[in-house]
Design an enzyme around this catalytic site. Structure first.
Site, PDB file in Angstrom:
ATOM      1  N   HIS A  82       0.861  -1.183   0.000  1.00 43.02           N
ATOM      2  CA  HIS A  82       0.000   0.000   0.000  1.00 43.02           C
ATOM      3  C   HIS A  82       0.896   1.231   0.000  1.00 43.02           C
ATOM      4  O   HIS A  82       1.971   1.221   0.588  1.00 43.02           O
ATOM      5  CB  HIS A  82      -0.881  -0.001   1.260  1.00 43.02           C
ATOM      6  CG  HIS A  82      -1.946   1.043   1.248  1.00 43.02           C
ATOM      7  ND1 HIS A  82      -3.162   0.855   0.649  1.00 43.02           N
ATOM      8  CD2 HIS A  82      -1.971   2.308   1.746  1.00 43.02           C
ATOM      9  CE1 HIS A  82      -3.906   1.942   0.792  1.00 43.02           C
ATOM     10  NE2 HIS A  82      -3.199   2.848   1.453  1.00 43.02           N
ATOM     11  N   ASP A 161     -14.865   2.714   5.995  1.00 39.41           N
ATOM     12  CA  ASP A 161     -13.760   3.587   5.570  1.00 39.41           C
ATOM     13  C   ASP A 161     -14.198   4.471   4.407  1.00 39.41           C
ATOM     14  O   ASP A 161     -13.868   5.659   4.356  1.00 39.41           O
ATOM     15  CB  ASP A 161     -12.535   2.762   5.153  1.00 39.41           C
ATOM     16  CG  ASP A 161     -11.390   3.678   4.714  1.00 39.41           C
ATOM     17  OD1 ASP A 161     -10.937   4.477   5.558  1.00 39.41           O
ATOM     18  OD2 ASP A 161     -10.977   3.639   3.549  1.00 39.41           O
ATOM     19  N   ARG A 168     -13.889  12.928   5.610  1.00 33.92           N
ATOM     20  CA  ARG A 168     -12.578  13.486   5.985  1.00 33.92           C
ATOM     21  C   ARG A 168     -12.027  14.357   4.859  1.00 33.92           C
ATOM     22  O   ARG A 168     -11.446  15.414   5.100  1.00 33.92           O
ATOM     23  CB  ARG A 168     -11.582  12.353   6.281  1.00 33.92           C
ATOM     24  CG  ARG A 168     -11.818  11.684   7.621  1.00 33.92           C
ATOM     25  CD  ARG A 168     -10.975  10.420   7.737  1.00 33.92           C
ATOM     26  NE  ARG A 168      -9.557  10.676   7.655  1.00 33.92           N
ATOM     27  CZ  ARG A 168      -8.663   9.790   7.201  1.00 33.92           C
ATOM     28  NH1 ARG A 168      -9.033   8.594   6.794  1.00 33.92           N
ATOM     29  NH2 ARG A 168      -7.382  10.089   7.162  1.00 33.92           N
ATOM     30  N   SER A 183      -7.602   3.671   8.721  1.00 29.71           N
ATOM     31  CA  SER A 183      -8.110   3.561   7.347  1.00 29.71           C
ATOM     32  C   SER A 183      -7.285   2.555   6.533  1.00 29.71           C
ATOM     33  O   SER A 183      -7.823   1.659   5.888  1.00 29.71           O
ATOM     34  CB  SER A 183      -8.074   4.966   6.714  1.00 29.71           C
ATOM     35  OG  SER A 183      -8.180   4.900   5.328  1.00 29.71           O
ATOM     36  N   LYS A 187      -8.259  -1.812   5.828  1.00 30.43           N
ATOM     37  CA  LYS A 187      -8.416  -2.342   4.462  1.00 30.43           C
ATOM     38  C   LYS A 187      -7.416  -3.459   4.186  1.00 30.43           C
ATOM     39  O   LYS A 187      -7.738  -4.452   3.551  1.00 30.43           O
ATOM     40  CB  LYS A 187      -8.217  -1.207   3.444  1.00 30.43           C
ATOM     41  CG  LYS A 187      -9.419  -0.267   3.364  1.00 30.43           C
ATOM     42  CD  LYS A 187      -9.196   0.876   2.408  1.00 30.43           C
ATOM     43  CE  LYS A 187      -8.193   1.853   2.922  1.00 30.43           C
ATOM     44  NZ  LYS A 187      -8.163   3.173   2.347  1.00 30.43           N
TER      45      LYS A 187
HETATM   46  N1  URA Z   1      -4.709   6.238   2.318  1.00 30.98           N
HETATM   47  C1  URA Z   1      -5.767   5.615   2.870  1.00 30.98           C
HETATM   48  O1  URA Z   1      -6.187   4.553   2.423  1.00 30.98           O
HETATM   49  N2  URA Z   1      -6.382   6.182   3.927  1.00 30.98           N
HETATM   50  C2  URA Z   1      -5.971   7.347   4.465  1.00 30.98           C
HETATM   51  O2  URA Z   1      -6.542   7.806   5.416  1.00 30.98           O
HETATM   52  C3  URA Z   1      -4.869   7.988   3.859  1.00 30.98           C
HETATM   53  C4  URA Z   1      -4.246   7.405   2.790  1.00 30.98           C
END
Ligand code: URA
Length: 410
Positions: A82, A161, A168, A183, A187
């Protein structure tokens, strides 16, 4: 206890219990808690932070808001990656095939662009025919058949999320370490991989601008990973200058393919080798040095390129038909000297204004446009040299892209 009590408690810097977090966040998902109430709570979290226990509880609430992928039917170690989002960041397109070509499973669900940073799914959609959607059966079958998949996140993966993130994004509550950690980690854990590599971007063109905060985020995500018995490694990488030569969707896909063809050795190459080496080292439980050797061999032998082509074909993509705008404008240097900096934020804004990103949710991305950087940091420039090339469709008068280049006269 009701939502107003929860907001007041956090505003007064109290520690929320799991039950209180459930009232607020599950209530929000059920639409019992209103957007303005959730916004107030998010702002209180942004200002007062969260304890580790609150972060663990909230991550768990996020994970359990939707489906959790079970990858246990797929043999071998599954490694995910990620990135917190950068300008010109096409690393997933390069790293996933490198790692998969070394026999490691890479199940990757990706997102779309966020703010000024492009998303992997938007980039892949530049390829005619490419399918970004996959249901659970297709996901597992592809992972078994070719060892990798990159597809868009299913609607049912951490729906909380999605809802919280969109709030947000418009309430100034994105750059909070606990909220980012929850967040991302929710995931990643719900996607089912055993080991996770996170590339934390830090700099002008990133969500986080200072290294201290990036390290705080890194340590917190590792602690969340430990709770779920997932090995998590984090890199903190520079995002002051764009990654690689290209910013813009189809241009970035083309650059990814060229890197795997062995034609590119730039900051993008270095970062991809670092990320891939860490993923291979975790999966095979070998040293970074040994993993690095395997990664470089996968690129040089074109094993990774073959995997990239196999993956694009498997998902229906026709790379040879991918259009890139034929309208170009070369931006010339009015100075002679050495390039000291290329500002990622300015390049991203110009690329966005050409149409490669979205300004409102309803905007449509133009995959064929973007910026090609003919020069990189450290390069010498003569008067009249091309600094960059703009690929455009709509006529634009004022690109201001020369402001992105800091050229120091010799
Ligand atoms: N990437 C994400 O998936 N969530 C965040 O809050 C910031 C970056």
């Amino acid at each position: 206890m009701n939502i107003i009590d929860v907001i007041n408690k956090k505003r007064n810097n109290g520690e929320l219990t799991r039950e209180e977090l459930e009232v607020a966040f599950n209530g929000f998902l059920k639409k019992e808690v209103k957007d303005y109430q959730m916004s107030a709570l998010l702002m209180a979290i942004c200002i007062n932070g969260m304890s580790d226990q609150e972060v663990f509880d909230l991550t768990d609430i996020f994970i359990n808001s939707g489906e959790i992928l079970d990858l246990s039917s797929i043999p071998g170690v599954k490694v995910d990656k990620h990135s917190t989002g950068g300008v010109g960041d096409k690393t997933t397109l390069i790293v996933a095939p490198i790692v998969a070509s070394l026999g490691i499973k890479v199940p990757k669900m990706s997102g779309r662009g966020l703010g000024l940073t492009g998303g992997t799914i938007d980039k892949l959609e530049s390829i005619p025919g490419f399918r970004v959607e996959a249901n659970k059966e297709q996901f597992l079958k592809q992972l078994n058949d070719i060892g990798m998949i990159i597809c868009s996140q299913t609607d049912n993966l951490v729906p909380l999320d999605r809802e919280v993130y969109s709030l947000r994004d418009v309430t100034g509550t994105v750059d909070s370490v606990p909220l980012i950690a929850v967040s991302i980690m929710s995931k990643k854990i719900a996607s089912g991989a055993d080991k996770i590599l996170i590339d934390i971007k830090c700099g002008e063109g990133a969500l986080l601008n200072d290294e201290r905060t990036a390290k705080e985020l890194r340590d917190l995500m590792i602690r969340i990973g430990n709770k779920y018995e997932k090995e998590v490694r984090c890199l903190i990488s520079d995002m002051d200058t764009p990654l690689g030569y290209c910013v813009g969707n189809a241009l970035e896909v083309a650059e990814a393919a060229e890197l795997l063809e062995g034609k590119i050795k730039n900051n993008l190459y270095d970062l991809c080798v670092d990320i891939a080496s860490n993923m291979v080292s975790m999966a095979k439980e070998i040293s970074i040095i040994d993993a690095r050797e395997e990664v470089i061999d996968a690129i040089n032998s074109k094993k990774a390129l073959d995997k990239f082509n196999q993956f694009i074909n498997y998902q229906g993509g026709r790379l040879d038909d991918m259009p890139i705008s034929d309208k170009t404008l070369e931006i010339k240097s009015t100075k002679k000297g050495i390039i000291k900096d290329i500002n990622a934020l300015i390049v991203a804004r110009v690329s966005d204004s050409l149409g490669s990103g979205k300004t409102t949710v309803d905007d449509k991305i133009d995959p064929t446009v973007g910026v090609f950087l003919n020069k990189q940091v450290g390069d010498k420039v003569e008067l009249g040299d091309t600094l960059c090339t703009l690929y455009y469709n709509k006529v634009q008068d004022n690109f201001n892209i020369t402001d992105a280049f800091t050229i120091e006269e010799e």
